[in-house]
Design a protein around this motif. Structure first.
Motif, PDB file in Angstrom:
ATOM      1  N   HIS A 193      42.318  13.279  70.574  1.00 23.86           N
ATOM      2  CA  HIS A 193      41.745  12.361  71.567  1.00 23.86           C
ATOM      3  C   HIS A 193      42.133  10.937  71.203  1.00 23.86           C
ATOM      4  O   HIS A 193      42.413  10.651  70.042  1.00 23.86           O
ATOM      5  CB  HIS A 193      40.210  12.474  71.618  1.00 23.86           C
ATOM      6  CG  HIS A 193      39.744  13.773  72.180  1.00 23.86           C
ATOM      7  ND1 HIS A 193      39.587  14.896  71.389  1.00 23.86           N
ATOM      8  CD2 HIS A 193      39.447  14.148  73.447  1.00 23.86           C
ATOM      9  CE1 HIS A 193      39.192  15.906  72.153  1.00 23.86           C
ATOM     10  NE2 HIS A 193      39.103  15.480  73.403  1.00 23.86           N
ATOM     11  N   TYR A 195      41.411   6.549  72.258  1.00 24.83           N
ATOM     12  CA  TYR A 195      40.662   5.554  73.028  1.00 24.83           C
ATOM     13  C   TYR A 195      41.654   4.591  73.641  1.00 24.83           C
ATOM     14  O   TYR A 195      42.604   4.150  72.983  1.00 24.83           O
ATOM     15  CB  TYR A 195      39.687   4.771  72.117  1.00 24.83           C
ATOM     16  CG  TYR A 195      39.127   3.536  72.793  1.00 24.83           C
ATOM     17  CD1 TYR A 195      38.015   3.626  73.642  1.00 24.83           C
ATOM     18  CD2 TYR A 195      39.726   2.289  72.620  1.00 24.83           C
ATOM     19  CE1 TYR A 195      37.526   2.506  74.291  1.00 24.83           C
ATOM     20  CE2 TYR A 195      39.231   1.168  73.261  1.00 24.83           C
ATOM     21  CZ  TYR A 195      38.136   1.278  74.099  1.00 24.83           C
ATOM     22  OH  TYR A 195      37.671   0.172  74.741  1.00 24.83           O
ATOM     23  N   VAL A 205      37.595   7.184  76.336  1.00 20.60           N
ATOM     24  CA  VAL A 205      38.145   8.238  75.476  1.00 20.60           C
ATOM     25  C   VAL A 205      38.782   9.327  76.336  1.00 20.60           C
ATOM     26  O   VAL A 205      38.206   9.765  77.337  1.00 20.60           O
ATOM     27  CB  VAL A 205      37.033   8.844  74.585  1.00 20.60           C
ATOM     28  CG1 VAL A 205      37.594   9.974  73.726  1.00 20.60           C
ATOM     29  CG2 VAL A 205      36.418   7.765  73.700  1.00 20.60           C
ATOM     30  N   ARG A 206      39.969   9.707  75.939  1.00 21.19           N
ATOM     31  CA  ARG A 206      40.698  10.744  76.689  1.00 21.19           C
ATOM     32  C   ARG A 206      41.276  11.774  75.747  1.00 21.19           C
ATOM     33  O   ARG A 206      41.574  11.473  74.595  1.00 21.19           O
ATOM     34  CB  ARG A 206      41.857  10.115  77.471  1.00 21.19           C
ATOM     35  CG  ARG A 206      41.355   9.410  78.692  1.00 21.19           C
ATOM     36  CD  ARG A 206      42.314   8.422  79.229  1.00 21.19           C
ATOM     37  NE  ARG A 206      41.572   7.412  79.959  1.00 21.19           N
ATOM     38  CZ  ARG A 206      41.237   7.516  81.241  1.00 21.19           C
ATOM     39  NH1 ARG A 206      41.605   8.555  81.940  1.00 21.19           N
ATOM     40  NH2 ARG A 206      40.532   6.563  81.816  1.00 21.19           N
ATOM     41  N   SER A 207      41.479  12.963  76.287  1.00 19.97           N
ATOM     42  CA  SER A 207      42.128  14.020  75.522  1.00 19.97           C
ATOM     43  C   SER A 207      43.640  13.838  75.642  1.00 19.97           C
ATOM     44  O   SER A 207      44.129  13.295  76.642  1.00 19.97           O
ATOM     45  CB  SER A 207      41.707  15.362  76.120  1.00 19.97           C
ATOM     46  OG  SER A 207      42.679  16.328  75.834  1.00 19.97           O
ATOM     47  N   ASP A 235      32.770  10.450  78.076  1.00 22.58           N
ATOM     48  CA  ASP A 235      33.755  10.516  76.988  1.00 22.58           C
ATOM     49  C   ASP A 235      33.692  11.921  76.392  1.00 22.58           C
ATOM     50  O   ASP A 235      32.604  12.404  76.028  1.00 22.58           O
ATOM     51  CB  ASP A 235      33.421   9.486  75.888  1.00 22.58           C
ATOM     52  CG  ASP A 235      33.917   8.091  76.241  1.00 22.58           C
ATOM     53  OD1 ASP A 235      34.649   7.950  77.253  1.00 22.58           O
ATOM     54  OD2 ASP A 235      33.587   7.138  75.502  1.00 22.58           O
ATOM     55  N   PRO A 236      34.843  12.617  76.251  1.00 24.75           N
ATOM     56  CA  PRO A 236      34.783  14.017  75.791  1.00 24.75           C
ATOM     57  C   PRO A 236      34.377  14.168  74.324  1.00 24.75           C
ATOM     58  O   PRO A 236      33.864  15.226  73.934  1.00 24.75           O
ATOM     59  CB  PRO A 236      36.211  14.518  76.024  1.00 24.75           C
ATOM     60  CG  PRO A 236      37.062  13.300  76.144  1.00 24.75           C
ATOM     61  CD  PRO A 236      36.193  12.196  76.629  1.00 24.75           C
ATOM     62  N   ALA A 242      38.059   9.337  68.100  1.00 22.11           N
ATOM     63  CA  ALA A 242      39.258   9.112  68.924  1.00 22.11           C
ATOM     64  C   ALA A 242      40.213   8.142  68.230  1.00 22.11           C
ATOM     65  O   ALA A 242      39.774   7.169  67.619  1.00 22.11           O
ATOM     66  CB  ALA A 242      38.847   8.545  70.279  1.00 22.11           C
TER      67      ALA A 242
END
Ligand SMILES: C[S@@+](CC[C@H](N)C(=O)[O-])C[C@H]1O[C@@H](n2cnc3c(N)ncnc32)[C@H](O)[C@@H]1O
Length: 406
Positions: A193, A195, A205-207, A235-236, A242
């Protein structure tokens, strides 16, 4: 194709076109760090010059006899990140149109932010380019469908002399990939992940299984206390799990290859050059689409509603299908070209050797198919014009038919 790149920056757009097989003969930018970076990585054909100087540069470009002019005029006056007041930078969109009108290459490609499409500057540029004889295809392309791990939507305008508006839209759409490119396709991020500063209140936050949001100069900033104290509810994973992408990684997400040499540019200037770029995989895809059309390898898709229109005019479904395939056959003989009038298309068709070899009956069928398609487009344009007239109560502008044909 002999190519000139205006407002070339660090060379993202040039790199993509070069990779597609274009011969870059000259490039211009007024910002020394970008010129130096371009020279180091793309080629010595770059010139440090202010493109406001149309009187000097216009004749120079014309003398180079480019077959295509490409470029991304500065977008700060339009971009969602900027103040949206049309000033000097928006004026560079007009300058781009002036250079194209002076040099009259067969093709041009202009890239800008989506907001530019609604601007006064683009309206003026469009008028100039149409008066100079260009048919325009205006598309909003999302780079993540063209090999770039980033949701970056840009206005891409492709112009070709003598063409009908919208001539390349279906070909650009046809080369979209089957799935979006994601960060994990190009970067190894052990955390899984990352940021990235959200723009306009989105998720931070992303995968790595997603594309990144559009890169801007500040994309690799650490989270501000405001975000740390109040992270996005979707946010995952928690913020501390992240990664923050490095400058090299951000450059890769923007399509710059590994080992791009930024020389001794300052870190801030590098961030700016990266953010300014047209990601090279998207540029390469656009370049390939143009080369394919130039070689007559693709034709514009005939609208599905053409067959329905033919049936409403009393043809059977089979007959409508026949007309559609005759229209495609004529278009292939024309090398994919769509000319601005039926008479011009028939003249060009009759000039081809393949057409001359056909039986008389087939020849008349192909002429008739092109005529019917032209009538269909004209009627569609008039209907749209009517709709607009009803909505606004205003008279159609003289060029309305052209715009609606797109
Ligand atoms: C959007 S960026 C172009 C990015 C480039 N196409 C790429 O793919 O890397 C716009 C560029 O226009 C340049 N520029 C702005 N005003 C200019 C001017 N008056 N004359 C020449 N270049 C100018 C900026 O320095 C910047 O590099």
């Amino acid at each position: 194709m002999r190519t000139v790149d205006l407002f070339c920056g660090a060379g993202g757009m040039s790199l993509g076109f070069q990779r597609a097989g274009y011969d870059l003969v000259q490039a211009y930018d007024a910002w020394e760090p970008a010129v130096a970076t371009y020279r180091r990585n793309v080629g010595s054909h770059v010139w440090h010059h202010d493109l406001k100087d149309v009187f000097t540069v216009g004749p120079m470009i014309a003398a180079l006899r480019p077959e295509i002019i490409i470029g991304g005029p500065p977008c700060q006056d339009y971009s969602a990140a900027g103040k949206r007041i049309e000033g000097d930078n928006a004026g560079m969109t007009r300058a781009f149109a002036m250079y194209v009108s002076i040099a009259r290459p067969n093709w041009f490609v202009m890239e800008n932010v989506r907001q530019a499409q609604k601007s006064r500057a683009w309206a003026d540029a469009t008028e100039m380019l149409k008066a100079a004889g260009y048919g325009l295809t205006e598309s909003i392309l999302d780079a993540s469908w063209y090999g770039v791990p980033q949701r970056r939507k840009r206005l891409i305008v492709v112009g070709r002399l003598g063409e009908r508006h919208g001539f390349l839209a279906s070909a650009l759409a046809a080369v979209r990939s089957n799935r979006q490119t994601v960060v994990g396709d190009v970067l190894d991020v052990p955390q899984g992940h990352f940021y990235m500063r959200p723009f306009g209140g989105g998720r931070g936050v992303r995968s790595v299984a997603e594309p990144a949001p559009a890169i801007i100069r500040t994309s690799r900033e650490r989270p501000w206390p405001k975000y740390r104290n109040n992270p996005h509810p979707h946010d995952p994973v928690p913020l501390q799990e992240a990664a923050i992408l490095t400058q090299d990684q951000i450059a890769r997400v923007q399509g710059f290859p590994e080992g791009w040499n930024w020389g001794n540019a300052t870190s801030r200037d590098i961030d700016q050059m990266i953010a300014n770029a047209l990601p090279s995989p998207l540029a390469e895809a656009i370049g390939a689409v143009i080369l394919a059309r130039q070689a007559g390898e693709t034709i514009p898709i005939v609208e599905g509603s053409f067959a329905q229109w033919l049936q409403r005019r009393g043809r059977s479904a089979q007959s409508a299908r026949n007309v559609k395939s005759q229209c495609n056959r004529a278009r292939r003989l024309l090398g994919g070209r769509t000319l601005t009038s039926h008479a011009l298309e028939v003249e060009a068709l009759e000039a081809t050797e393949d057409f001359q070899r056909l039986e008389t009956r087939t020849q008349s069928n192909l002429r008739a198919a092109l005529r019917l398609h032209f009538e269909f487009l004209t009627e569609k344009a008039e209907r749209r014009g009517e709709g607009r007239r009803r909505r606004s109560g205003a008279q159609l502008a003289a060029n309305e038919l052209d715009i609606a044909l797109a």
